[in-house]
Design a protein around this motif. Structure first.
Motif, PDB file in Angstrom:
ATOM      1  N   PRO A  66       0.780  -1.235   0.000  1.00 33.46           N
ATOM      2  CA  PRO A  66       0.000   0.000   0.000  1.00 33.46           C
ATOM      3  C   PRO A  66       0.817   1.295   0.000  1.00 33.46           C
ATOM      4  O   PRO A  66       0.345   2.313  -0.475  1.00 33.46           O
ATOM      5  N   SER A  67       2.053   1.243   0.543  1.00 32.78           N
ATOM      6  CA  SER A  67       2.822   2.484   0.656  1.00 32.78           C
ATOM      7  C   SER A  67       4.315   2.182   0.752  1.00 32.78           C
ATOM      8  O   SER A  67       4.718   1.050   1.016  1.00 32.78           O
ATOM      9  N   ALA A  68       5.091   3.229   0.566  1.00 27.71           N
ATOM     10  CA  ALA A  68       6.548   3.091   0.642  1.00 27.71           C
ATOM     11  C   ALA A  68       6.996   2.691   2.045  1.00 27.71           C
ATOM     12  O   ALA A  68       7.977   1.975   2.205  1.00 27.71           O
ATOM     13  N   ASP A  69       6.279   3.140   3.068  1.00 23.44           N
ATOM     14  CA  ASP A  69       6.688   2.854   4.446  1.00 23.44           C
ATOM     15  C   ASP A  69       5.978   1.637   5.046  1.00 23.44           C
ATOM     16  O   ASP A  69       6.093   1.385   6.246  1.00 23.44           O
ATOM     17  N   TYR A  70       5.262   0.867   4.229  1.00 24.62           N
ATOM     18  CA  TYR A  70       4.429  -0.216   4.764  1.00 24.62           C
ATOM     19  C   TYR A  70       5.223  -1.196   5.632  1.00 24.62           C
ATOM     20  O   TYR A  70       4.822  -1.522   6.749  1.00 24.62           O
ATOM     21  N   ARG A  71       6.359  -1.662   5.156  1.00 22.19           N
ATOM     22  CA  ARG A  71       7.161  -2.634   5.920  1.00 22.19           C
ATOM     23  C   ARG A  71       7.564  -2.046   7.266  1.00 22.19           C
ATOM     24  O   ARG A  71       7.390  -2.661   8.321  1.00 22.19           O
ATOM     25  N   ALA A  72       8.100  -0.846   7.263  1.00 23.00           N
ATOM     26  CA  ALA A  72       8.591  -0.229   8.495  1.00 23.00           C
ATOM     27  C   ALA A  72       7.454   0.172   9.444  1.00 23.00           C
ATOM     28  O   ALA A  72       7.570   0.025  10.654  1.00 23.00           O
ATOM     29  N   ALA A  73       6.341   0.647   8.878  1.00 23.89           N
ATOM     30  CA  ALA A  73       5.279   1.200   9.712  1.00 23.89           C
ATOM     31  C   ALA A  73       4.249   0.177  10.177  1.00 23.89           C
ATOM     32  O   ALA A  73       3.667   0.330  11.248  1.00 23.89           O
ATOM     33  N   LYS A  74       4.002  -0.855   9.387  1.00 22.73           N
ATOM     34  CA  LYS A  74       2.866  -1.721   9.675  1.00 22.73           C
ATOM     35  C   LYS A  74       3.185  -3.194   9.914  1.00 22.73           C
ATOM     36  O   LYS A  74       2.345  -3.915  10.444  1.00 22.73           O
ATOM     37  N   VAL A  75       4.339  -3.658   9.498  1.00 25.85           N
ATOM     38  CA  VAL A  75       4.660  -5.079   9.664  1.00 25.85           C
ATOM     39  C   VAL A  75       5.242  -5.292  11.056  1.00 25.85           C
ATOM     40  O   VAL A  75       6.316  -4.795  11.367  1.00 25.85           O
ATOM     41  N   ARG A  76       4.500  -6.022  11.878  1.00 26.23           N
ATOM     42  CA  ARG A  76       4.927  -6.289  13.254  1.00 26.23           C
ATOM     43  C   ARG A  76       6.064  -7.311  13.248  1.00 26.23           C
ATOM     44  O   ARG A  76       6.158  -8.144  12.344  1.00 26.23           O
ATOM     45  N   PRO A  77       6.901  -7.285  14.291  1.00 27.74           N
ATOM     46  CA  PRO A  77       8.035  -8.218  14.363  1.00 27.74           C
ATOM     47  C   PRO A  77       7.634  -9.694  14.179  1.00 27.74           C
ATOM     48  O   PRO A  77       8.356 -10.442  13.523  1.00 27.74           O
ATOM     49  N   ALA A  78       6.494 -10.094  14.704  1.00 25.00           N
ATOM     50  CA  ALA A  78       6.060 -11.494  14.595  1.00 25.00           C
ATOM     51  C   ALA A  78       5.765 -11.899  13.144  1.00 25.00           C
ATOM     52  O   ALA A  78       5.795 -13.082  12.816  1.00 25.00           O
ATOM     53  N   HIS A  79       5.488 -10.930  12.283  1.00 26.94           N
ATOM     54  CA  HIS A  79       5.155 -11.212  10.881  1.00 26.94           C
ATOM     55  C   HIS A  79       6.309 -10.895   9.921  1.00 26.94           C
ATOM     56  O   HIS A  79       6.267 -11.261   8.748  1.00 26.94           O
ATOM     57  N   ALA A  80       7.351 -10.241  10.407  1.00 24.80           N
ATOM     58  CA  ALA A  80       8.421  -9.731   9.547  1.00 24.80           C
ATOM     59  C   ALA A  80       9.098 -10.828   8.719  1.00 24.80           C
ATOM     60  O   ALA A  80       9.336 -10.647   7.515  1.00 24.80           O
ATOM     61  N   GLU A  81       9.401 -11.970   9.318  1.00 26.34           N
ATOM     62  CA  GLU A  81      10.084 -13.038   8.586  1.00 26.34           C
ATOM     63  C   GLU A  81       9.212 -13.561   7.436  1.00 26.34           C
ATOM     64  O   GLU A  81       9.684 -13.726   6.309  1.00 26.34           O
ATOM     65  N   THR A  82       7.923 -13.781   7.716  1.00 27.55           N
ATOM     66  CA  THR A  82       6.994 -14.243   6.671  1.00 27.55           C
ATOM     67  C   THR A  82       6.868 -13.191   5.574  1.00 27.55           C
ATOM     68  O   THR A  82       6.923 -13.511   4.385  1.00 27.55           O
ATOM     69  N   PHE A  83       6.697 -11.939   5.969  1.00 28.53           N
ATOM     70  CA  PHE A  83       6.569 -10.837   5.017  1.00 28.53           C
ATOM     71  C   PHE A  83       7.786 -10.797   4.080  1.00 28.53           C
ATOM     72  O   PHE A  83       7.640 -10.772   2.855  1.00 28.53           O
ATOM     73  N   ASP A  84       8.976 -10.808   4.665  1.00 31.40           N
ATOM     74  CA  ASP A  84      10.202 -10.721   3.860  1.00 31.40           C
ATOM     75  C   ASP A  84      10.353 -11.935   2.943  1.00 31.40           C
ATOM     76  O   ASP A  84      10.772 -11.797   1.789  1.00 31.40           O
TER      77      ASP A  84
END
Length: 162
Positions: A66-84
């Motif tokens: 949705p946005s340039a800052d989505y990863r930094a602003a909205k992805v919680r630590p518990a989801h970061a590995e899956t997201f990446d």
């Protein structure tokens, strides 16, 4: 080629995850692996479960952020590995032209997702829109208004965290 977009609840209970995963795997079995494309915003919950199911089925993944800052602003630590992992596995990553993750950015991402899709999978409990905009029910309404076929996935026993 069949392109399927996804919308769904982020707040699935822990017990719901395997139920939804199995239902998505079952739904995607009817598509030829080489001719399946999944479009997802890969948020925690339904979006990521769908993206994983598409990859498991041998399909290709398109990620819409949705946005340039989505990863930094909205992805919680518990989801970061899956997201990446899902971003790395994607054939294509689209970033909406918004600096900040907010309602307008989510609505833009949903419009692109629906525009690319031949059908929509909604991991959705069937409750009406909340009035906030950009939620699963809103996306289902938009898809149906655009005459896009919608497959609702809400297996017996699925629930949202309260």
């Amino acid at each position: 080629m069949t392109t399927i977009g996804v919308t769904g609840h982020m707040d699935l209970t822990e017990e719901s995850v395997p139920l939804v995963r199995a239902a998505l795997d079952d739904l995607l079995k009817e598509y030829e692996p080489g001719a399946l494309v999944g479009v997802s915003c890969i948020a925690a919950g339904a979006d990521s479960l769908f993206a994983e199911a598409v990859l498991h089925a041998g399909g290709r993944l398109v990620v819409v952020l949705p946005s340039a800052d989505y990863r930094a602003a909205k992805v919680r630590p518990a989801h970061a590995e899956t997201f990446d992992r899902l971003v790395a596995a994607a054939d294509e990553v689209l970033v909406m032209p918004h600096e900040t993750a907010a309602r307008e950015a989510y609505e833009s991402a949903n419009r692109v997702l629906l525009a690319r899709a031949d059908r929509l999978v909604a991991v959705w409990n069937g409750e009406p829109p909340s009035g906030k905009g950009g939620g699963s029910a809103d996306v289902v309404v938009d898809a149906r208004n655009a005459r896009l076929p919608v497959d609702v996935v809400w297996p017996e026993g699925a629930a949202r965290r309260r």
